[in-house]
Design a protein around this motif. Structure first.
Motif, mmCIF file in Angstrom:
data_model
loop_
_atom_site.group_PDB
_atom_site.id
_atom_site.type_symbol
_atom_site.label_atom_id
_atom_site.label_comp_id
_atom_site.label_asym_id
_atom_site.label_seq_id
_atom_site.Cartn_x
_atom_site.Cartn_y
_atom_site.Cartn_z
ATOM 1 N N VAL A 245 -49.887 17.304 25.317
ATOM 2 C CA VAL A 245 -49.735 16.490 24.119
ATOM 3 C C VAL A 245 -48.861 15.267 24.350
ATOM 4 C CG1 VAL A 245 -50.072 18.445 22.579
ATOM 5 C CG2 VAL A 245 -47.764 17.866 23.321
ATOM 6 N N TYR A 246 -48.381 15.070 25.567
ATOM 7 C CA TYR A 246 -47.547 13.904 25.834
ATOM 8 C C TYR A 246 -48.423 12.667 25.970
ATOM 9 C CZ TYR A 246 -43.594 16.980 26.428
ATOM 10 O OH TYR A 246 -42.618 17.907 26.199
ATOM 11 N N GLU A 247 -47.999 11.595 25.306
ATOM 12 C CA GLU A 247 -48.792 10.372 25.289
ATOM 13 C C GLU A 247 -48.472 9.550 26.536
ATOM 14 O OE1 GLU A 247 -49.006 8.546 21.256
ATOM 15 O OE2 GLU A 247 -47.580 10.130 20.791
ATOM 16 N N GLU A 248 -49.300 9.680 27.554
ATOM 17 C CA GLU A 248 -49.151 8.958 28.803
ATOM 18 C C GLU A 248 -50.486 8.357 29.202
ATOM 19 O OE1 GLU A 248 -45.736 11.652 31.067
ATOM 20 O OE2 GLU A 248 -47.799 11.631 31.782
ATOM 21 N N ALA A 249 -50.408 7.257 29.950
ATOM 22 C CA ALA A 249 -51.634 6.679 30.489
ATOM 23 C C ALA A 249 -52.230 7.652 31.502
ATOM 24 C CB ALA A 249 -51.328 5.338 31.141
ATOM 25 N N PRO A 250 -53.534 7.894 31.460
ATOM 26 C CA PRO A 250 -54.142 8.822 32.416
ATOM 27 C C PRO A 250 -54.095 8.283 33.837
ATOM 28 C CG PRO A 250 -55.832 7.737 31.087
ATOM 29 C CD PRO A 250 -54.515 7.353 30.498
#
Length: 330
Positions: A245-250
């Motif tokens: 659920v962490y918002e990071e760039a893939p």
């Protein structure tokens, strides 16, 4: 074997009664995993057994067949929440590799839908569709925190009616309570359950979508204010690039599992975009594209010395230099 064939015909009859727009031969093939020839035989057997089965007029080229209602008395008290819960439970069973049990549960749901009056289904279908979109995704196995049922009930109402909610949100480390007013969009189920929502502010139309940990939500209240749901927002597509659920760039991720752990690792789907390739020495290479490096590191620790991170370097840096000598997951 004869009983199994009879069960499938009964199930098809129920599916034909539940499908208001009728079923095509392709629908029968996909739902029962049969060939076109078998699908034709199943359809013909149901039509022969139920004279009330008829062809449904349609604008497309594919012919559709439906079994008219009335054979089963409608059940009372069925709601969209009931049907959504059954669908969620079936999805969880599939993720646990309990496919037969999931099929049985979906059979129960089909029986319920088939027994409902058409007018009732017309009232339930819009809410059921909204809940299926909001809840039927990203359900990962593992322990789940105790959350009051009233919390889910209120948020489900907000999602169905596109109404804003307000609540107190506790910081995970500090525990400090802060008020939040949000536009609920759906749920993400996992080791911790999350509400997926947008903060309600002046730039709400462009506000980023956030995750709110359900156990940290208190004093939830449904507001009378409505909001317009973005028709282009798709919850499944939104969470697809993430491992957690962490918002990071893939990023591009490559793991190598030992020959000992490879047979077990093949049983896992670590990410929907993954590919797996066997090494010459019996090892297994798993590649996918996703963000959420911290949650990846937490998961990789459970594999101990049986997994090696080849990329990215940032993920490798999160792990200890020497992984514990733990056995691979059963």
């Amino acid at each position: 074997m004869r009983y199994a064939r009879a069960d499938r015909l009964i199930q098809l009859a129920l599916e034909m009664q539940a499908a208001r727009g009728g079923l095509t031969l392709t629908d029968i093939e996909q739902r029962f995993d049969v060939s076109r020839r078998t699908a034709i035989r199943m359809r013909d057997a149901v039509i022969a057994a139920f004279p009330q089965a008829d062809e449904v007029p349609s604008n497309d080229r594919a012919k559709r067949w439906r079994l008219s209602g009335g054979a089963v008395r409608p059940l009372l008290g069925i709601t969209a929440d009931d049907l959504a819960s059954l669908e969620n439970a079936a999805a969880l069973l599939i993720r646990e590799n309990l496919v037969d049990q999931a099929d049985e549960l979906r059979g129960v749901a089909s029986k319920i839908r088939a027994s409902l009056a058409a007018e009732l289904m017309r009232r339930i279908d819009p809410d059921f569709g909204a809940l299926a979109e909001a809840e039927g995704l990203a359900m990962r196995p593992g322990p789940r925190p105790a959350i009051p049922a009233s919390l889910f009930a209120t948020l489900r109402t907000a999602i169905k009616s596109c109404r804003k909610v307000t609540f107190q949100y506790a910081g995970r480390i500090s525990g400090t309570q802060a008020p939040r007013t949000v536009r609920p969009l759906g749920f993400l189920y996992g080791h911790r359950h999350y509400l997926v929502a947008q903060n309600d502010d002046a730039a709400a139309a462009r506000a980023p979508v956030r995750f709110f940990s359900m156990p940290q939500i208190t004093k939830l209240r449904l507001l009378p204010d409505n909001f317009d749901r973005d028709p282009d927002f798709n919850l499944r597509a939104f969470v697809a690039p993430s491992f957690g659920v962490y918002e990071e760039a893939p990023v591009d991720v490559v793991w190598r599992f030992s020959a000992e752990a490879a047979p077990i690792a093949r049983q896992f789907q670590f990410h929907p975009s993954q590919t797996a390739e066997a090494g010459d020495d019996g090892t297994l290479f798993v590649r996918f594209h996703a963000g959420g490096l911290l949650e990846m590191a937490w998961h990789l620790m459970t594999w101990g010395r049986h997994v090696e991170v080849l990329a990215p370097q940032a993920l490798r840096d999160l792990l200890p230099e020497t992984m514990p000598n733990w056995p691979a997951l059963p």
